[in-house]
Design an enzyme around this catalytic site. Structure first.
Site, PDB file in Angstrom:
ATOM      1  N   ASP A 171      62.265  61.626  41.080  1.00 39.03           N
ATOM      2  CA  ASP A 171      62.637  60.608  40.058  1.00 39.03           C
ATOM      3  C   ASP A 171      63.105  59.622  40.864  1.00 39.03           C
ATOM      4  O   ASP A 171      64.206  59.610  41.702  1.00 39.03           O
ATOM      5  CB  ASP A 171      63.625  61.188  39.167  1.00 39.03           C
TER       6      ASP A 171
ATOM      7  N   GLU B 131      57.491  59.176  42.021  1.00 42.24           N
ATOM      8  CA  GLU B 131      57.931  58.096  40.895  1.00 42.24           C
ATOM      9  C   GLU B 131      58.447  56.827  41.443  1.00 42.24           C
ATOM     10  O   GLU B 131      59.639  56.612  41.297  1.00 42.24           O
ATOM     11  CB  GLU B 131      58.596  58.720  39.722  1.00 42.24           C
TER      12      GLU B 131
ATOM     13  N   ASP C 235      57.498  57.046  29.586  1.00 47.34           N
ATOM     14  CA  ASP C 235      58.423  55.633  29.918  1.00 47.34           C
ATOM     15  C   ASP C 235      57.441  54.499  29.490  1.00 47.34           C
ATOM     16  O   ASP C 235      56.255  54.432  28.844  1.00 47.34           O
ATOM     17  CB  ASP C 235      58.555  55.529  31.388  1.00 47.34           C
TER      18      ASP C 235
HETATM   19  C1  GLC Z   1      63.011  57.570  35.912  1.00 46.42           C
HETATM   20  C2  GLC Z   1      62.506  58.321  34.490  1.00 46.42           C
HETATM   21  C3  GLC Z   1      63.125  57.468  33.551  1.00 46.42           C
HETATM   22  C4  GLC Z   1      64.670  57.380  33.504  1.00 46.42           C
HETATM   23  C5  GLC Z   1      65.074  57.140  34.915  1.00 46.42           C
HETATM   24  C6  GLC Z   1      66.303  57.451  35.075  1.00 46.42           C
HETATM   25  O1  GLC Z   1      62.476  56.311  35.848  1.00 46.42           O
HETATM   26  O2  GLC Z   1      61.050  58.185  34.462  1.00 46.42           O
HETATM   27  O3  GLC Z   1      62.535  58.048  32.112  1.00 46.42           O
HETATM   28  O4  GLC Z   1      65.269  56.642  32.483  1.00 46.42           O
HETATM   29  O5  GLC Z   1      64.349  57.625  35.813  1.00 46.42           O
HETATM   30  O6  GLC Z   1      66.511  58.749  35.575  1.00 46.42           O
HETATM   31  C1  GLC Z   2      61.970  50.909  36.099  1.00 43.76           C
HETATM   32  C2  GLC Z   2      62.232  51.876  37.266  1.00 43.76           C
HETATM   33  C3  GLC Z   2      61.446  53.005  37.156  1.00 43.76           C
HETATM   34  C4  GLC Z   2      62.013  53.495  35.659  1.00 43.76           C
HETATM   35  C5  GLC Z   2      61.692  52.720  34.580  1.00 43.76           C
HETATM   36  C6  GLC Z   2      62.353  53.190  33.434  1.00 43.76           C
HETATM   37  O1  GLC Z   2      60.628  50.595  35.793  1.00 43.76           O
HETATM   38  O2  GLC Z   2      61.457  50.940  38.344  1.00 43.76           O
HETATM   39  O3  GLC Z   2      61.703  53.938  37.805  1.00 43.76           O
HETATM   40  O4  GLC Z   2      60.985  54.839  35.356  1.00 43.76           O
HETATM   41  O5  GLC Z   2      62.499  51.466  34.782  1.00 43.76           O
HETATM   42  O6  GLC Z   2      62.072  52.362  32.332  1.00 43.76           O
END
Ligand code: GLC
Ligand code: GLC
Length: 652
Positions: A297, A339, A404
């Site tokens: 993540d 991710e 997301d």
């Molecule tokens: C990742 C997850 C997102 C979350 C963020 C913080 O981007 O996909 O849902 O808010 O990390 O953990």
């Molecule tokens: C941003 C971050 C990503 C996260 C997302 C959540 O795009 O780069 O990691 O999942 O925010 O909204």
């Protein structure tokens, strides 16, 4: 340190640690033969991986005076986790070591879900395995299901304990049992490794608040604004509607805490080697529950350095490679998925067999939506041509929706190159997908609108964004027909492009937006909840009905998944753009060994003609068969594609 010296130091350090490893193996007890086997395995894996691991950790932590102490601690933690690894998982490791590219198979189909929204809890999820299998999945990502802070927990991404499951969902033993059941039917369990931050009520954070310096050093905290303000000059804001900036004042600590995401998600401090060791231990604990793929993540944010954006720094890559190297020793069956929802040039940097073998393909995702809005494929074509190639042994995860939001993360240069002003275009796409553009089919809603920069992102379910909701609301048969065709076409593209197709469960029923989150105090300020919808299991009854919308969508997806599994050309990561000479149609060829397939997709609601001689020039012969519709197609003539047509052509 030069290479030779590094090799020397690596060998010296291993020599010091080795007797301790030996003692640990001897302490396992049991048959002599078994222990001999353990020695053999560990020797082979250290031989292969130690030098690399040493080099990576040295780059990160070599300047610490007690580096060798940490190194030993990390090594022994790894060995302990390996020794605790259950036998069936050790067997799986061996199977995977013999077939390291198993995830490149055309048979792979992914799904992700929130346990509570899908089946209430883990036990009931086990009962739904036949459903998942029937749909065709071989990969199942469960959204974070660990103990998390009460109230708002960012959908479980604010973790209080990596070793226990949220009691509402079950126990860690339920998780192990589920992993085993899934493994038995050929579905790989995927879980998150949320390693950028913990919740503010994780034991480490609490001990920091209680004044223990050792734990305060797990996080990045500051007595006043001086340093945070210096950092802020070059930082982006990820959740600007939640809180401005990247730091949060903690009343108990009486310090500012680095919080990239929500204020209750405290960023870990990987400058501290003890944090690396502690998180490695959490990671390998997870591996030992039966997880086969870890979703890493928020990888972009894990390393920070003053004067930079603190995203995608070189050390972030080294850190992930070091975690990867530990897995090669203690859980070699495990694969990482990155991710990184960032610029496409940065996304690819995480993808390597020694770093993350899999990665979300956010640019392709965004451009699929872009092409659906514009009915033009030029930007998408450019991405297929220039941005798909990956190193051997790695592949993409292609998706339309996840839990997301959608951000328009395409490259500005790519956009200019096809004559599109990128900023105006993002603006257009935001208006299009929030239904503000005349004639839009979409019912998305804004996420994290930043008044200062004008940036925003989009939320909504696949069905609501792609026109199904609008068609149903308007009760318009023609619109409905178009929405269903559009859905079939776009999944046809996702299933055929290099990578593993991935759905967010509910997509297969065409689930629409659910606006009820607005009145929930823990969710109201986070519009991503609009597409995190509870599955209504009365719906499958609809699947028995002769004709219903959920049934049509379900059969479409199920059919595409089944067809993909029969096409060996979709294995591996070879893909070549076809020059279709029609702005609304994208075409590409996939191949693997002696298998070839050509794919054509029409992104418009008009009929389109394409010249198939291009395919013949590629040597694919005069007669082809569309394996989706069973149509026979001759490459001698032009071919007329139906609105939103999709063809998967094989030589007949
Ligand atoms: C990742 C997850 C997102 C979350 C963020 C913080 O981007 O996909 O849902 O808010 O990390 O953990
Ligand atoms: C941003 C971050 C990503 C996260 C997302 C959540 O795009 O780069 O990691 O999942 O925010 O909204």
């Amino acid at each position: 340190m030069d290479d030779k010296r590094l090799e020397y130091e690596a060998s010296r350090s291993l020599r010091r640690i080795r007797p301790k490893i030996t003692r640990r193996i001897e302490a396992v007890g049991g048959e002599d033969l078994e222990r001999a086997r353990l020695h053999e395995v560990v020797d082979a894996r250290l031989e292969l991986n130690w030098k690399r691991l040493f080099g990576l950790l040295y780059q990160l932590y070599g300047h610490h005076y007690d580096f060798f102490y940490y190194l030993e601690d990390i090594a022994l933690t790894t060995i302990d986790c390996w020794l605790e690894r259950p036998r069936p998982l050790k067997e799986l490791d061996q199977k995977r070591e013999n077939n390291p590219g198993w995830y490149l198979s055309e048979k792979m189909i992914g799904g992700s879900l929130y346990v509570d929204l899908f089946s209430d809890d883990l036990v009931k999820l086990r009962d739904r395995i036949p459903y998942l299998k029937d749909l065709g999945l071989t990969y199942l990502h469960l959204m974070p299901l660990f103990a998390s802070r009460p109230g708002n927990s960012d959908g479980g991404y604010a973790i209080s304990d990596y070793r226990s499951v949220d009691p509402k969902l079950g126990t860690i033993d339920d998780l192990r049992a589920l992993a085993k059941d899934l493994r038995e039917v050929g579905i790989s369990l995927v879980l998150d490794f949320v390693f950028n931050h913990t919740a503010d009520d994780h034991l480490w954070a609490i001990r920091a608040q209680e004044g223990e310096q050792e734990y305060r050093d797990y996080y990045r905290t500051f007595p006043d604004r001086t340093v945070p303000d210096q950092y802020e000059r070059t930082l982006r804001e990820i959740f600007p509607t939640v809180r401005r900036g990247n730091f949060t004042w903690d009343e108990t600590l009486k310090r500012w805490v680095w919080t990239t995401f929500n204020s209750f998600q405290w960023d870990l401090n990987y400058d501290n080697p003890e944090v690396f060791r502690a998180m490695a231990s959490e990671m390998l604990f997870l591996a030992n529950t039966g997880v086969e793929i870890l979703r890493l993540d928020a990888v972009a944010f894990i390393w920070k350095q003053m004067g930079t954006s603190c995203e995608n720094l070189p050390e972030a890559h080294i850190l992930i490679q070091a975690f990867n190297a530990l897995c090669r020793i203690a859980a070699p069956g495990l694969v990482f998925k990155s991710e990184a929802i960032v610029h496409p040039d940065e996304v690819v940097k995480y993808i390597d067999s020694g770093e993350c073998q899999l990665s979300y393909n956010p640019t392709f995702m965004a451009l699929c939506w872009e092409a659906m809005a514009t009915r033009e494929t030029k930007l998408l074509k450019r991405a297929v041509q220039n941005r798909f190639q990956l190193p051997p042994g790695t592949t993409w995860m292609n998706y339309l929706r996840s839990h997301d939001d959608i951000g328009w993360s395409f490259d500005n240069g790519d956009s200019w190159a096809v004559g599109i002003n990128p900023d105006d275009h993002r603006n257009f796409l935001n208006r299009y997908y929030t239904g503000q553009f005349p004639g839009s089919f979409s019912k998305g809603i804004p996420f994290q609108f930043n008044a200062q920069t004008g940036d925003m992102r989009i939320c909504g379910t696949m069905a609501s964004l792609s026109g199904l909701e609008d068609a149903i609301v308007q009760g318009d048969k023609k619109l409905l027909d178009m929405a269903l065709r559009r859905i079939r076409m776009i999944y046809g593209v996702i299933c055929a492009a290099t990578g593993i197709p991935l759905i967010f469960l509910g997509e297969e029923w065409g689930i629409l937006n659910d606006y009820s989150y607005e009145s929930d105090p823990n969710k109201g300020d986070d519009s991503r909840w609009v597409h995190r919808v509870k599955m209504n299991w009365d719906l499958p009854a609809e699947l028995k009905k002769k004709k219903s919308i959920p049934k049509q969508v379900f059969l479409t997806l199920q059919g595409l998944f089944a067809a993909r599994k029969k096409l060996p050309a979709f294995c591996g990561n070879q893909m070549l753009l076809l020059q279709t000479a029609n702005p609304h149609v994208i075409g590409f060829i996939r191949w693997h060994d002696a298998s070839f397939a050509a794919v054509l997709a029409n992104f418009s609601e008009e009929k389109q003609s394409v010249d198939l001689r291009e395919i013949r020039k590629m040597g694919m012969g005069h007669f082809l068969k569309d394996i989706l519709s069973k149509r026979e197609v001759s490459t001698r003539d032009g071919f007329q594609m139906e609105p939103y047509d999709i063809l998967w052509l094989e030589e007949s």
